[in-house]
Write a protein that holds these residues in place. Sequence first.
Motif, short mmCIF file in Angstrom:
data_model
loop_
_atom_site.label_atom_id
_atom_site.label_comp_id
_atom_site.label_asym_id
_atom_site.label_seq_id
_atom_site.Cartn_x
_atom_site.Cartn_y
_atom_site.Cartn_z
N GLU A 1 0.83 -1.21 0.00
CA GLU A 1 0.00 0.00 0.00
C GLU A 1 0.86 1.26 0.00
O GLU A 1 0.50 2.28 -0.60
CB GLU A 1 -0.93 0.01 1.21
N GLY A 2 2.00 1.19 0.68
CA GLY A 2 2.89 2.34 0.75
C GLY A 2 3.49 2.71 -0.60
O GLY A 2 3.99 3.83 -0.78
N MET A 3 3.44 1.77 -1.55
CA MET A 3 4.00 2.03 -2.89
C MET A 3 2.94 2.54 -3.86
O MET A 3 3.27 2.98 -4.96
CB MET A 3 4.62 0.75 -3.45
N ARG A 4 1.67 2.45 -3.47
CA ARG A 4 0.59 2.82 -4.39
C ARG A 4 0.36 4.33 -4.41
O ARG A 4 0.68 5.04 -3.46
CB ARG A 4 -0.70 2.08 -4.03
N THR A 5 -0.23 4.79 -5.51
CA THR A 5 -0.51 6.22 -5.65
C THR A 5 -2.01 6.51 -5.60
O THR A 5 -2.41 7.66 -5.71
CB THR A 5 0.05 6.74 -6.99
N ASP A 6 -2.82 5.45 -5.47
CA ASP A 6 -4.27 5.63 -5.49
C ASP A 6 -4.92 5.21 -4.17
O ASP A 6 -6.07 4.79 -4.14
CB ASP A 6 -4.89 4.83 -6.64
N SER A 7 -4.17 5.32 -3.09
CA SER A 7 -4.66 4.86 -1.79
C SER A 7 -5.84 5.69 -1.30
O SER A 7 -5.91 6.91 -1.55
CB SER A 7 -3.54 4.94 -0.74
N LEU A 8 -6.76 5.05 -0.60
CA LEU A 8 -7.82 5.77 0.09
C LEU A 8 -7.21 6.40 1.34
O LEU A 8 -6.46 5.75 2.07
CB LEU A 8 -8.95 4.79 0.48
N MET A 9 -7.52 7.67 1.57
CA MET A 9 -6.85 8.42 2.63
C MET A 9 -7.83 8.84 3.72
O MET A 9 -9.01 9.06 3.47
CB MET A 9 -6.17 9.66 2.04
N LEU A 10 -7.30 8.97 4.92
CA LEU A 10 -8.05 9.49 6.06
C LEU A 10 -7.08 10.35 6.88
O LEU A 10 -6.14 9.83 7.49
CB LEU A 10 -8.61 8.36 6.92
N PHE A 11 -7.33 11.66 6.87
CA PHE A 11 -6.43 12.60 7.59
C PHE A 11 -4.98 12.42 7.16
O PHE A 11 -4.08 12.29 7.98
CB PHE A 11 -6.57 12.41 9.09
N ASN A 12 -4.76 12.33 5.86
CA ASN A 12 -3.41 12.20 5.29
C ASN A 12 -2.74 10.87 5.63
O ASN A 12 -1.52 10.73 5.48
CB ASN A 12 -2.52 13.36 5.73
N LEU A 13 -3.50 9.91 6.11
CA LEU A 13 -2.99 8.58 6.39
C LEU A 13 -3.65 7.58 5.44
O LEU A 13 -4.82 7.74 5.08
CB LEU A 13 -3.26 8.17 7.84
N ARG A 14 -2.91 6.57 5.04
CA ARG A 14 -3.47 5.55 4.15
C ARG A 14 -4.37 4.62 4.96
O ARG A 14 -3.90 3.96 5.89
CB ARG A 14 -2.35 4.77 3.46
N VAL A 15 -5.64 4.56 4.58
CA VAL A 15 -6.62 3.77 5.34
C VAL A 15 -6.20 2.31 5.41
O VAL A 15 -6.28 1.68 6.48
CB VAL A 15 -8.02 3.89 4.70
N SER A 16 -5.76 1.76 4.30
CA SER A 16 -5.41 0.34 4.28
C SER A 16 -4.21 0.03 5.16
O SER A 16 -4.11 -1.07 5.71
CB SER A 16 -5.15 -0.13 2.84
N GLN A 17 -3.29 0.97 5.29
CA GLN A 17 -2.15 0.74 6.17
C GLN A 17 -2.58 0.75 7.63
O GLN A 17 -2.13 -0.06 8.43
CB GLN A 17 -1.07 1.78 5.91
N ILE A 18 -3.47 1.67 7.97
CA ILE A 18 -3.99 1.72 9.34
C ILE A 18 -4.70 0.42 9.68
O ILE A 18 -4.46 -0.21 10.73
CB ILE A 18 -4.95 2.91 9.53
N LEU A 19 -5.58 -0.01 8.77
CA LEU A 19 -6.34 -1.23 9.00
C LEU A 19 -5.43 -2.45 9.03
O LEU A 19 -5.67 -3.39 9.80
CB LEU A 19 -7.41 -1.38 7.92
N SER A 20 -4.39 -2.45 8.21
CA SER A 20 -3.45 -3.58 8.20
C SER A 20 -2.76 -3.74 9.54
O SER A 20 -2.60 -4.86 10.05
CB SER A 20 -2.40 -3.38 7.10
N ILE A 21 -2.35 -2.62 10.14
CA ILE A 21 -1.70 -2.67 11.45
C ILE A 21 -2.67 -3.22 12.50
O ILE A 21 -2.32 -4.10 13.30
CB ILE A 21 -1.20 -1.28 11.86
N VAL A 22 -3.89 -2.70 12.50
CA VAL A 22 -4.90 -3.13 13.47
C VAL A 22 -5.19 -4.62 13.32
O VAL A 22 -5.25 -5.36 14.31
CB VAL A 22 -6.20 -2.31 13.30
N LEU A 23 -5.37 -5.08 12.08
CA LEU A 23 -5.70 -6.48 11.84
C LEU A 23 -4.55 -7.41 12.20
O LEU A 23 -4.76 -8.48 12.78
CB LEU A 23 -6.09 -6.68 10.38
N PHE A 24 -3.33 -7.01 11.87
CA PHE A 24 -2.17 -7.86 12.17
C PHE A 24 -2.02 -8.03 13.68
O PHE A 24 -1.88 -9.15 14.18
CB PHE A 24 -0.90 -7.25 11.58
N ILE A 25 -2.04 -6.92 14.40
CA ILE A 25 -1.88 -6.99 15.85
C ILE A 25 -3.05 -7.75 16.47
O ILE A 25 -2.86 -8.60 17.37
CB ILE A 25 -1.78 -5.57 16.45
N GLY A 26 -4.27 -7.49 16.00
CA GLY A 26 -5.43 -8.18 16.53
C GLY A 26 -5.36 -9.68 16.31
O GLY A 26 -5.72 -10.47 17.20
#
Length: 279
Positions: free
Chosen positions: A226-251
Amino acid sequence: MFNLASTALNPIAFHLGPIEVHWYGIIIASGVILAVYLAVTEGKKRGINPDDIYDMILWALPAALICARLYYVIFQWGYYKNNPGEIIKIWDGGIAIYGSLIGAMIVVIWFCRSRFIPVWLMLDVAAPTVILAQSIGRWGNFMNQEAFGKITSLAYLKALHLPQPIISQMYISGAYRQPTFLYESLWSFFGFLVLITLRHNPHFFKQGEVFLTYVMWYSFGRFFIEGMRTDSLMLFNLRVSQILSIVLFIGAVILIFYRRRDHTNPWYLQGNQLQMVSK
């Protein structure tokens, strides 16, 4: 001068009268059909009635599709609020895998509880087939020239020993792009191989751990891709999929360790014990 952009593949496979049939839909449908076949095959071995899987799919697929589109539209609302007629044009792309997974999982939990099927076992049976379908589905993004990465060079793409059609398709908006669709497709396929290789090892996976390993595998790879993509969905200048990936991995990690403390949890290979005993 030779126009590289003109070599892009046609996203429309064929016409049925006035109806355009897109490769995007064909590829995703192919992935889903293969996933259902493999899930039914494995489900039989684990004591899950094929009819239950078919019935569940009838509910899960529409929910997954709606939630995938809804997820995408919500995080692109700045565009869709001014173009509401575009919301239903799912055939042009614009669905989010995480949205589909959320929608499908809600249905699976509800369905399994209503049919008295072990939820974790059903998720385990489905997980490897889902990640395979994701691997296949990324080629729909390839046909639509979406889910690509930052600008790169022709020399870089040739160094990856990619076939010429892939290189040509990565020429987008006047520049070559990182084939992030390919990175994710390969990562998901390797995840499929890992899961189907390990899940039949005795005393390796408790029920629920095939699914949770899938969540860990996919979210780990998706974070970096996701960090390499240019079409990421954003939330407050953060990549949504990266946020969710961290949450899901830890969970998923926490759940595996937490559930391992309960020694009464059955092994994956024990399957649906009530159904298997009745046979």
